[in-house]
Design a protein around this motif. Structure first.
Motif, PDB file in Angstrom:
ATOM      1  N   GLN A 144     -24.931  -6.832   5.245  1.00 49.22           N
ATOM      2  CA  GLN A 144     -24.037  -6.616   6.391  1.00 49.22           C
ATOM      3  C   GLN A 144     -22.949  -5.604   6.016  1.00 49.22           C
ATOM      4  O   GLN A 144     -22.604  -4.731   6.820  1.00 49.22           O
ATOM      5  N   GLY A 196     -11.546   6.874  16.859  1.00 53.87           N
ATOM      6  CA  GLY A 196     -12.156   6.163  15.734  1.00 53.87           C
ATOM      7  C   GLY A 196     -11.674   4.733  15.589  1.00 53.87           C
ATOM      8  O   GLY A 196     -12.097   4.015  14.679  1.00 53.87           O
ATOM      9  N   TYR A 198     -12.125   1.952  17.223  1.00 52.69           N
ATOM     10  CA  TYR A 198     -13.084   0.860  17.338  1.00 52.69           C
ATOM     11  C   TYR A 198     -13.890   0.692  16.053  1.00 52.69           C
ATOM     12  O   TYR A 198     -14.109  -0.433  15.575  1.00 52.69           O
ATOM     13  N   ALA A 225     -18.451   7.103   8.482  1.00 55.10           N
ATOM     14  CA  ALA A 225     -19.003   8.412   8.851  1.00 55.10           C
ATOM     15  C   ALA A 225     -18.579   8.789  10.269  1.00 55.10           C
ATOM     16  O   ALA A 225     -18.233   9.941  10.549  1.00 55.10           O
ATOM     17  N   ARG A 226     -18.605   7.810  11.177  1.00 53.06           N
ATOM     18  CA  ARG A 226     -18.195   8.088  12.559  1.00 53.06           C
ATOM     19  C   ARG A 226     -16.725   8.475  12.644  1.00 53.06           C
ATOM     20  O   ARG A 226     -16.346   9.385  13.367  1.00 53.06           O
ATOM     21  N   ILE A 227     -15.910   7.748  11.885  1.00 54.12           N
ATOM     22  CA  ILE A 227     -14.470   8.042  11.903  1.00 54.12           C
ATOM     23  C   ILE A 227     -14.219   9.440  11.350  1.00 54.12           C
ATOM     24  O   ILE A 227     -13.475  10.234  11.938  1.00 54.12           O
ATOM     25  N   LYS A 284     -20.397   2.010   5.873  1.00 56.50           N
ATOM     26  CA  LYS A 284     -20.763   3.426   5.675  1.00 56.50           C
ATOM     27  C   LYS A 284     -20.895   4.160   7.002  1.00 56.50           C
ATOM     28  O   LYS A 284     -20.436   5.293   7.159  1.00 56.50           O
ATOM     29  N   ALA A 285     -21.577   3.525   7.936  1.00 56.55           N
ATOM     30  CA  ALA A 285     -21.779   4.164   9.241  1.00 56.55           C
ATOM     31  C   ALA A 285     -20.455   4.264   9.995  1.00 56.55           C
ATOM     32  O   ALA A 285     -20.165   5.281  10.627  1.00 56.55           O
ATOM     33  N   ALA A 315     -16.164  11.871  11.367  1.00 55.39           N
ATOM     34  CA  ALA A 315     -16.698  12.903  12.275  1.00 55.39           C
ATOM     35  C   ALA A 315     -15.636  13.350  13.276  1.00 55.39           C
ATOM     36  O   ALA A 315     -15.780  14.376  13.933  1.00 55.39           O
ATOM     37  N   PRO A 360     -22.891  -2.960   4.195  1.00 59.36           N
ATOM     38  CA  PRO A 360     -23.173  -1.512   4.266  1.00 59.36           C
ATOM     39  C   PRO A 360     -22.882  -0.886   5.629  1.00 59.36           C
ATOM     40  O   PRO A 360     -22.872   0.336   5.744  1.00 59.36           O
ATOM     41  N   ALA A 361     -22.640  -1.702   6.641  1.00 56.53           N
ATOM     42  CA  ALA A 361     -22.246  -1.144   7.945  1.00 56.53           C
ATOM     43  C   ALA A 361     -20.988  -0.295   7.804  1.00 56.53           C
ATOM     44  O   ALA A 361     -20.755   0.614   8.608  1.00 56.53           O
TER      45      ALA A 361
END
Lengths: 592, 592
Positions: free
Chosen positions: A566, A514, A516, A575-577, A571-572, A579, A568-569
């Motif tokens: 910009q 996570g 990156y 979510a990836r982290i 959030k994504a 996951a 709001p990025a």
């Protein structure tokens, strides 16, 4: 053909309205009065726009040529280099004891942005010299400093850093270049280094290579690595040039971009080298150089974005295609300028809001370095150490994205060599790779910097954000557009950090998978904070009599774009982290 | 030097396990038995890997040369072109009445992916011919079809499409090329067209230009635009070549990439042209060609990602640097292969999960075209019409991102010409621009396709997702990793659509400012649906005796990665859309 317009007004805004440098207690900042910085920036901007930028395309097209061991730089590079050197620009922020002008690093950063925007490949000759000067200044002996620094700061000699070998890039433990002690206290350096920027060229009388090599007795891996000075021409006791050292350029790398800079294979065949500092401490010394180099690369990333954006904007104002959905904006003409179209504006606002935010972050970072060096401010030192991987990784990834968006703004023209946008994309691309790939930056951030001193620096960063929000919570104009999104983004960053602490204990791959996304999340919060600060400064500025209303209002609007579109990025990324790393690590290597 | 490995196994999985083509009732699909498609794909793959791919770098380095009006293609292109032509590959999915092989478009798409992965610039000569064949097939007279189609389908003649002029790209209403009627029923075409791919070259005996021009009497703007056939050599009644027509190549564009394809300035100086279909209907006809061309460009985007990923993977398995955080994976060697590192795996999984999902989407799209053409399936026609801008825009943006990530996986090597990854980046970059920039695709999606027939197609898309989720809701293995994230992403897409309906009524700029994010949001939901389908097929496959367990398990794991780590991008896209268009539109053009 591209053009470059020095963003002097925007720089002055960051220096004086946001950072309020002249009021700072950092020694040397008292000189940075608005009139003075304006004069320096205007002079530098003139050189950038009129001398360096016209050579940008020349450098790309001609590239460098290796002829009988000598590298020829593109037409005009030597004359331009001499002009800058004679103007004293190389040593702007260097130690006056060795001929530098002693200006703060912050001013060097502002000037550097202009030079890099104008011609990145050209500026690398001077930029690497600057890094080598810093390393020698910090770790060289008095004699070494006296011998090399004045000429390197003047620019009549240049410098390089030699780390990479064919089998060894990131993993310096694999270095094979050897240093054998000679009887006279010097060393014989033997080995091959690759991808050496400015390794050989015709701009300076001598080239001072700083070379990592393994000296006997240091042990395996990185432990035996030491740092050596290997001059192209040995230097006589009186400072004149002596015999040619056994270091030669064995070839030039053919690359995607930065053709104007010579990327060299360097062969050391028992070359005479002089140990810097203590034996087996080379890696540590090299990091002195690398830290500044990484900041410099972050600057390259967004500086290429700056010039790409300027050219995209000029095109969007002139190119007539289609009609505004709200009715013709240019009814007399055959069509409207494409800047009327929402999707073109989306691209422009994206570029603009990034490069202006990035500039504020880079300048703030430079001021932290000044606070650390000039004031011995330990907290500033820790903060910039934390931020370096973010500045390098985030500003180069987003800088590249900006050049791609700028190219996209021109449509088909953007793909042609004639319009020049594609060169910015190709040149900028290297910034995500060199001085440690951005993946390495992310690992440095999460694996080393985050937890250092019990996480003191990152906790202070969160405190800083909180303080800003608290200080301004009564400011209604700032609240919805700036403080609320900043708070939300900062919470995302904290949640990610918390996840690493908990999951990373159990499974280190999880945090590393996570890393990156964390670097990007952190970068967005930094730019969110920068925009909140800039917005507040602009709002305060608007209250002054004779304010430049259009300029200040544009800052606020641009900031609101960043916060709304910009930020709001985060959030994504979060979510990836959250996951986790399982899906990243699960597949056996042979099953890919 | 790069290599290309035909992904035959992956293609067979999509064709047979996911789309179950041989069970389909689409006429012609009954032939697509696994053995048959395997044989075709293997043969095509062999040509791609052994004939076309070795020419990829040659094409990039040599480029095309214009000599006395003749364009010379790179060394080896002509021989390879003849080899493919003689093998009948050009007409694989063309009408047997004119010499084609009559295979479904789906099979042509699979073969096309391989050819494009292997050598995109080369494949454009044939690709544009294919589009021209489609337009003539749909709108040409019987005589025109008899004259041109057999030779174009054979490949002994090639075709082009001529839209762009210096003052007119997206806005075709600005076309200045004129068509003056002659007494013999033909037209005299006069004007200049630019960026004409394959406009002039030495691969074929004749080049059939399809040209948009304004004929008298059509009215202003796009209304007067008609479509003309302008052959390089006029064709005698017996089919032999007659005199040279007044169309010449005035220059070659220098570009960022696809150097192996000739991008031409075409000058029409009273050239003889033959009207296609009815006068003033040219734009409509051209769209027949454009729709297929847009699908083809989407395919180019991910196909470049495929080959870039393959080469990144090979590097990651071989390059030794550092040690796995969980302990040495290659204890006998000096270091571990970099594929052990979480951040390298993140990059590889990102690439892999995109290209495999993209392939499923492209193949599904091709099957919709077959259903529409071969079965007259109106619903399929509406669905593919809706999906075309998504396939073009999303697959090229993400395909480019994939090539950049692949390049990044190689670190410094990725930036050198020697390793070849940077060519994929440069070549792929054009796919985001031509056949309508991706911004235009987004506008097409939101401004035209979404609301067509009361939004019937998009509602059916949502129904399809719901049906899939409902059909599989008892499947525990599918639920958490696939159905739940798909449902969440689909809800995000619906929320965005709802926002457009409400906000777009009040302010059209609002929806248009969010169109690009909507296209990406839509693309992610499409790939989420594809991965859910592939995972189900893989799970079913695992139950069969003698199943290829490693392959099928890898599909499931890769899908889980996509759902967990790529799909969350919908959150950021939705947030941007809901933020509205105000911050995009607010800044006056002069305040940028």
């Amino acid at each position: 053909m591209t053009t470059y317009t020095p963003p002097t007004r925007d720089m002055q805004f960051v220096l004086h309205d946001v950072l309020q440098v002249a009021k700072s207690d950092i020694p040397g900042y008292e000189e940075l009065e608005p009139d003075f910085t304006a004069a320096v920036l205007e002079e530098a901007g003139k050189l950038a726009a009129e001398v360096l930028h016209p050579l940008n395309k020349v450098g790309d097209e001609e590239g460098c040529r290796l002829e009988n061991g000598v590298v020829r730089t593109p037409t005009g590079f030597k004359a331009a280099y001499d002009q800058l050197r004679e103007g004293g620009w190389n040593g702007l922020d260097c130690d006056p004891e060795y001929g530098g002008q002693g200006m703060p690093h912050l001013l060097g950063t502002a000037v550097g942005e202009m030079f890099v925007s104008a011609n990145m490949a050209f500026n690398m000759y001077q930029g690497l010299t600057h890094g080598a000067v810093n390393a020698l200044h910090a770790h060289g002996s008095e004699e070494q400093k006296a011998t090399y620094l004045p000429k390197m700061i003047d620019g009549i000699w240049t410098g390089t850093m030699n780390l990479t070998e064919p089998q060894c890039g990131t993993d310096l433990g694999l270095i094979r270049t050897r240093a054998e002690p000679a009887e006279d206290g010097t060393y014989r350096i033997t080995g091959q280094k690759i991808w050496i920027s400015s390794g050989e060229h015709d701009l300076s009388e001598n080239i001072i290579h700083l070379v990592l090599a393994k000296a006997p007795g240091g042990g395996p891996g990185t432990k035996g690595i030491s740092l050596f000075i290997v001059p192209k021409f040995l230097v006589n006791p009186d400072g004149s040039l002596g015999e040619r050292n056994a270091v030669t350029c064995g070839g030039l790398e053919e690359k995607m971009g930065i053709h104007g800079n010579a990327t060299c294979v360097m062969n050391y065949d028992g070359a005479t080298g002089y140990l810097v500092g203590e034996l087996h401490q080379g890696l540590r010394y090299m990091f002195t150089m690398m830290n500044e180099a990484r900041l410099g690369v972050g600057l390259q990333g967004y500086a290429q974005g700056v010039v790409a954006y300027q050219n995209a904007l000029a095109f969007a104002r002139e190119r007539l295609q289609g009609r505004a959905v709200t009715g013709p904006a240019n009814p007399e003409g055959p069509a409207d300028p494409i800047i009327v179209h929402p999707d073109v504006r989306r691209m422009l606002m994206h570029q603009k809001s990034f490069v202006e935010g990035a500039r504020a972050l880079a300048f703030w970072g430079a001021s932290l370095i000044d606070a650390s060096r000039r004031k011995g401010d330990q907290e500033a030192e820790e903060m910039i150490s934390l931020l370096i991987p973010v500045i390098k990784g985030f500003l180069t990834d987003k800088g590249f994205e900006t050049t791609v968006l700028a190219q996209q703004t021109l449509g088909g023209s953007g793909y042609t060599k004639e319009w020049g946008l594609e060169q910015f994309v190709r040149d900028c691309r290297i910034t995500m790779i060199y001085e440690g790939t951005n993946g390495i930056q992310a690992l440095d951030l999460v694996g080393r910097k985050l937890g250092r001193n019990g996480g003191r620096a990152v906790l202070e960063f969160f405190e800083m954000v909180k303080r800003f929000i608290k200080e301004n919570e009564g400011n209604e104009a700032l609240k919805e557009g700036f403080l609320d999104p900043l708070k939300a983004a900062s919470k995302d960053l904290q949640a990610a950090g918390m996840h690493f602490m908990q999951a990373g204990m159990k499974n280190p791959s999880d945090a590393l998978a996570g890393a990156y996304d964390f670097m990007h999340l952190f970068g967005h919060v930094c730019l969110g904070l920068m925009w909140a600060r800039m917005a507040r400064a602009a709002m305060e500025g608007l209250e002054a009599e004779g304010a430049d209303r259009a300029f200040l209002q544009a800052k606020i609007t641009t900031g609101r774009y960043y916060m709304a579109r910009q930020l709001p990025a985060t959030k994504a990324h979060l979510a990836r982290i959250l996951a986790g790393g399982e899906t990243v690590m699960e597949l056996p290597a042979e099953a890919f």
